[in-house]
Design a protein around this motif. Sequence first.
Motif, PDB file in Angstrom:
ATOM      1  N   PRO A  21       1.412   6.108  17.000  1.00 28.85           N
ATOM      2  CA  PRO A  21       1.642   5.589  18.354  1.00 28.85           C
ATOM      3  C   PRO A  21       3.098   5.165  18.532  1.00 28.85           C
ATOM      4  O   PRO A  21       3.698   4.591  17.610  1.00 28.85           O
ATOM      5  CB  PRO A  21       0.697   4.379  18.445  1.00 28.85           C
ATOM      6  N   GLU A  22       3.655   5.446  19.687  1.00 29.30           N
ATOM      7  CA  GLU A  22       5.088   5.258  19.921  1.00 29.30           C
ATOM      8  C   GLU A  22       5.557   3.840  19.644  1.00 29.30           C
ATOM      9  O   GLU A  22       6.635   3.624  19.078  1.00 29.30           O
ATOM     10  CB  GLU A  22       5.429   5.651  21.368  1.00 29.30           C
ATOM     11  N   GLN A  23       4.785   2.828  20.052  1.00 26.00           N
ATOM     12  CA  GLN A  23       5.241   1.447  19.886  1.00 26.00           C
ATOM     13  C   GLN A  23       5.420   1.082  18.409  1.00 26.00           C
ATOM     14  O   GLN A  23       6.339   0.350  18.045  1.00 26.00           O
ATOM     15  CB  GLN A  23       4.258   0.477  20.545  1.00 26.00           C
ATOM     16  N   TYR A  24       4.545   1.624  17.549  1.00 25.76           N
ATOM     17  CA  TYR A  24       4.637   1.330  16.119  1.00 25.76           C
ATOM     18  C   TYR A  24       5.764   2.141  15.471  1.00 25.76           C
ATOM     19  O   TYR A  24       6.492   1.640  14.611  1.00 25.76           O
ATOM     20  CB  TYR A  24       3.309   1.632  15.422  1.00 25.76           C
ATOM     21  N   LEU A  25       5.906   3.391  15.901  1.00 28.08           N
ATOM     22  CA  LEU A  25       6.957   4.238  15.338  1.00 28.08           C
ATOM     23  C   LEU A  25       8.336   3.704  15.696  1.00 28.08           C
ATOM     24  O   LEU A  25       9.237   3.638  14.853  1.00 28.08           O
ATOM     25  CB  LEU A  25       6.798   5.675  15.850  1.00 28.08           C
ATOM     26  N   GLN A  26       8.508   3.284  16.949  1.00 30.35           N
ATOM     27  CA  GLN A  26       9.789   2.752  17.391  1.00 30.35           C
ATOM     28  C   GLN A  26      10.130   1.479  16.630  1.00 30.35           C
ATOM     29  O   GLN A  26      11.268   1.269  16.195  1.00 30.35           O
ATOM     30  CB  GLN A  26       9.754   2.473  18.904  1.00 30.35           C
ATOM     31  N   TRP A  27       9.120   0.609  16.466  1.00 29.09           N
ATOM     32  CA  TRP A  27       9.347  -0.637  15.727  1.00 29.09           C
ATOM     33  C   TRP A  27       9.758  -0.339  14.290  1.00 29.09           C
ATOM     34  O   TRP A  27      10.691  -0.938  13.755  1.00 29.09           O
ATOM     35  CB  TRP A  27       8.081  -1.499  15.726  1.00 29.09           C
ATOM     36  N   ALA A  28       9.054   0.584  13.654  1.00 28.88           N
ATOM     37  CA  ALA A  28       9.334   0.909  12.251  1.00 28.88           C
ATOM     38  C   ALA A  28      10.761   1.422  12.076  1.00 28.88           C
ATOM     39  O   ALA A  28      11.465   1.040  11.128  1.00 28.88           O
ATOM     40  CB  ALA A  28       8.331   1.942  11.756  1.00 28.88           C
ATOM     41  N   MET A  40       0.849  -1.194   0.000  1.00 29.95           N
ATOM     42  CA  MET A  40       0.000   0.000   0.000  1.00 29.95           C
ATOM     43  C   MET A  40       0.881   1.239   0.000  1.00 29.95           C
ATOM     44  O   MET A  40       1.791   1.368   0.808  1.00 29.95           O
ATOM     45  CB  MET A  40      -0.879   0.025   1.255  1.00 29.95           C
ATOM     46  N   GLU A  41       0.638   2.133  -0.910  1.00 23.35           N
ATOM     47  CA  GLU A  41       1.380   3.380  -0.979  1.00 23.35           C
ATOM     48  C   GLU A  41       0.661   4.454  -0.181  1.00 23.35           C
ATOM     49  O   GLU A  41      -0.552   4.609  -0.281  1.00 23.35           O
ATOM     50  CB  GLU A  41       1.531   3.841  -2.431  1.00 23.35           C
ATOM     51  N   VAL A  42       1.409   5.194   0.604  1.00 22.29           N
ATOM     52  CA  VAL A  42       0.825   6.288   1.370  1.00 22.29           C
ATOM     53  C   VAL A  42       1.084   7.571   0.599  1.00 22.29           C
ATOM     54  O   VAL A  42       2.231   7.983   0.425  1.00 22.29           O
ATOM     55  CB  VAL A  42       1.461   6.379   2.773  1.00 22.29           C
ATOM     56  N   SER A  43       0.043   8.203   0.115  1.00 19.57           N
ATOM     57  CA  SER A  43       0.239   9.415  -0.693  1.00 19.57           C
ATOM     58  C   SER A  43      -0.835  10.437  -0.388  1.00 19.57           C
ATOM     59  O   SER A  43      -1.991  10.104  -0.152  1.00 19.57           O
ATOM     60  CB  SER A  43       0.216   9.063  -2.184  1.00 19.57           C
ATOM     61  N   ALA A  44      -0.430  11.692  -0.428  1.00 17.87           N
ATOM     62  CA  ALA A  44      -1.364  12.821  -0.289  1.00 17.87           C
ATOM     63  C   ALA A  44      -2.404  12.570   0.785  1.00 17.87           C
ATOM     64  O   ALA A  44      -3.599  12.541   0.549  1.00 17.87           O
ATOM     65  CB  ALA A  44      -2.045  13.101  -1.618  1.00 17.87           C
ATOM     66  N   ILE A  45      -1.939  12.317   2.005  1.00 23.82           N
ATOM     67  CA  ILE A  45      -2.856  12.016   3.096  1.00 23.82           C
ATOM     68  C   ILE A  45      -3.649  13.256   3.464  1.00 23.82           C
ATOM     69  O   ILE A  45      -3.090  14.318   3.725  1.00 23.82           O
ATOM     70  CB  ILE A  45      -2.078  11.528   4.329  1.00 23.82           C
ATOM     71  N   GLY A  46      -4.970  13.138   3.487  1.00 24.65           N
ATOM     72  CA  GLY A  46      -5.816  14.223   3.939  1.00 24.65           C
ATOM     73  C   GLY A  46      -5.936  14.181   5.443  1.00 24.65           C
ATOM     74  O   GLY A  46      -5.246  13.416   6.110  1.00 24.65           O
ATOM     75  N   PRO A  47      -6.808  15.016   6.014  1.00 25.43           N
ATOM     76  CA  PRO A  47      -7.008  14.979   7.463  1.00 25.43           C
ATOM     77  C   PRO A  47      -7.397  13.580   7.909  1.00 25.43           C
ATOM     78  O   PRO A  47      -8.356  13.000   7.416  1.00 25.43           O
ATOM     79  CB  PRO A  47      -8.159  15.968   7.672  1.00 25.43           C
ATOM     80  N   THR A  62       4.716  -6.542   7.656  1.00 23.36           N
ATOM     81  CA  THR A  62       3.915  -5.629   8.469  1.00 23.36           C
ATOM     82  C   THR A  62       4.256  -5.803   9.936  1.00 23.36           C
ATOM     83  O   THR A  62       4.896  -6.793  10.327  1.00 23.36           O
ATOM     84  CB  THR A  62       2.418  -5.895   8.274  1.00 23.36           C
ATOM     85  N   TYR A  63       3.798  -4.853  10.742  1.00 28.18           N
ATOM     86  CA  TYR A  63       4.020  -4.952  12.192  1.00 28.18           C
ATOM     87  C   TYR A  63       3.423  -6.249  12.730  1.00 28.18           C
ATOM     88  O   TYR A  63       4.039  -6.943  13.536  1.00 28.18           O
ATOM     89  CB  TYR A  63       3.380  -3.746  12.886  1.00 28.18           C
ATOM     90  N   GLU A  64       2.221  -6.569  12.267  1.00 30.78           N
ATOM     91  CA  GLU A  64       1.533  -7.767  12.727  1.00 30.78           C
ATOM     92  C   GLU A  64       2.318  -9.025  12.373  1.00 30.78           C
ATOM     93  O   GLU A  64       2.454  -9.949  13.183  1.00 30.78           O
ATOM     94  CB  GLU A  64       0.145  -7.828  12.096  1.00 30.78           C
ATOM     95  N   ARG A  97      -1.301  -3.526  10.440  1.00 33.02           N
ATOM     96  CA  ARG A  97      -1.256  -4.070   9.076  1.00 33.02           C
ATOM     97  C   ARG A  97      -0.368  -3.258   8.132  1.00 33.02           C
ATOM     98  O   ARG A  97      -0.377  -3.487   6.919  1.00 33.02           O
ATOM     99  CB  ARG A  97      -2.678  -4.159   8.509  1.00 33.02           C
ATOM    100  N   LEU A  98       0.396  -2.336   8.692  1.00 38.33           N
ATOM    101  CA  LEU A  98       1.281  -1.504   7.880  1.00 38.33           C
ATOM    102  C   LEU A  98       2.723  -1.985   7.975  1.00 38.33           C
ATOM    103  O   LEU A  98       3.153  -2.527   9.000  1.00 38.33           O
ATOM    104  CB  LEU A  98       1.208  -0.046   8.320  1.00 38.33           C
ATOM    105  N   THR A  99       3.475  -1.746   6.900  1.00 37.33           N
ATOM    106  CA  THR A  99       4.905  -2.054   6.918  1.00 37.33           C
ATOM    107  C   THR A  99       5.644  -0.904   7.605  1.00 37.33           C
ATOM    108  O   THR A  99       5.074   0.174   7.827  1.00 37.33           O
ATOM    109  CB  THR A  99       5.446  -2.216   5.487  1.00 37.33           C
ATOM    110  N   ALA A 100       6.916  -1.142   7.878  1.00 37.75           N
ATOM    111  CA  ALA A 100       7.722  -0.101   8.512  1.00 37.75           C
ATOM    112  C   ALA A 100       7.786   1.146   7.632  1.00 37.75           C
ATOM    113  O   ALA A 100       7.673   2.278   8.121  1.00 37.75           O
ATOM    114  CB  ALA A 100       9.130  -0.635   8.787  1.00 37.75           C
TER     115      ALA A 100
END
Length: 336
Positions: free
Chosen positions: A35-42, A1-8, A58-60, A18-21
Amino acid sequence: MEVSAIGPVSARQIDWRRLTAKEILEYNEQGVQVPEQYLQWAKEFQKDLSANDQDETTYEMAQAAGATQGATPGNNMVTENPQESENPKELSAQEKKEQMQKDGKNSIEIANEFRKESFERGSESIKAVDSLEDLSKKSDDAISELDGFMSDLMGEIGALKDKIETESQSGNKNNSSEINRLKRELENCGYTGQNAVNEYSTDLKQYQVEMDTLGNVASGAIDYGNLAIDIGKDLKGSPVNYMVGLITQYAGKFAVSQGGEAISAYQDALDINSANLSDIVDYQRDIKADTGVSASEASSNQEDENASQQQQAETGGMSFDTVVQAKVKQNENSSA
């Protein structure tokens, strides 16, 4: 999944598991509160990726692989050998790997074990840091308490020495008994002081033993972590074992990182405790210089007193000679 042009978007709307690092870090770069736990892992996981690695984990998936030690179809999970747990000898990482190879374990099973060991040893190192800081505080608290005791004791010793000097210079020939009494009191102060300092010395030496044990925990984490990194690197060369290798590397780097933190805490704790032990030696010298009583003499005298108290407790408060005399008299009465 590509993260692009994220709106609010709210962080609660995202299933971070379910996201990759890479995707997590992209959300972070675009201002989403991760969230800190996901950011630190990534961040940690991304460090393990080489330039040509495809980040599809993915994190999972990473957590699942860590929880099962990366078990794959056709490979049994590694279970603890009861005989190994009863063996008090601590094997180095290399020795353990060689032992597993001799036992016929394959590369995946070895990776499973070292990943598990790395996670466990890294976690133990985190706890070790707290324990080492606690021991450092205990050591400092003990020496602070001893400082107060020594201030009072040396004040009392100084006052007694002044009295002895005054009596000696008075020219009164009839005050020898008073001088002897003051000298005995001075000597008693010496024994009291040395015994107290010896107790603090025993406590600080025990703290050092505990610190050394925690230092071994840290060095073990680094040892196992470094080998886990190498094992993971080898496995990543195979597409089939890529994920197992990646997670093994992650676990190894976790162990090395936390072990390094614990080693730093260990060195700091040793420095503090060593300085406090040095203060204790200075106090022992000061007491001997002013009272003539050494630490070893006080220790020997204390041992004699303890033995005497133990003997009296066993004989109902009577001395050994009294007990012997009573038995002799009893035998004489019986034969009469």
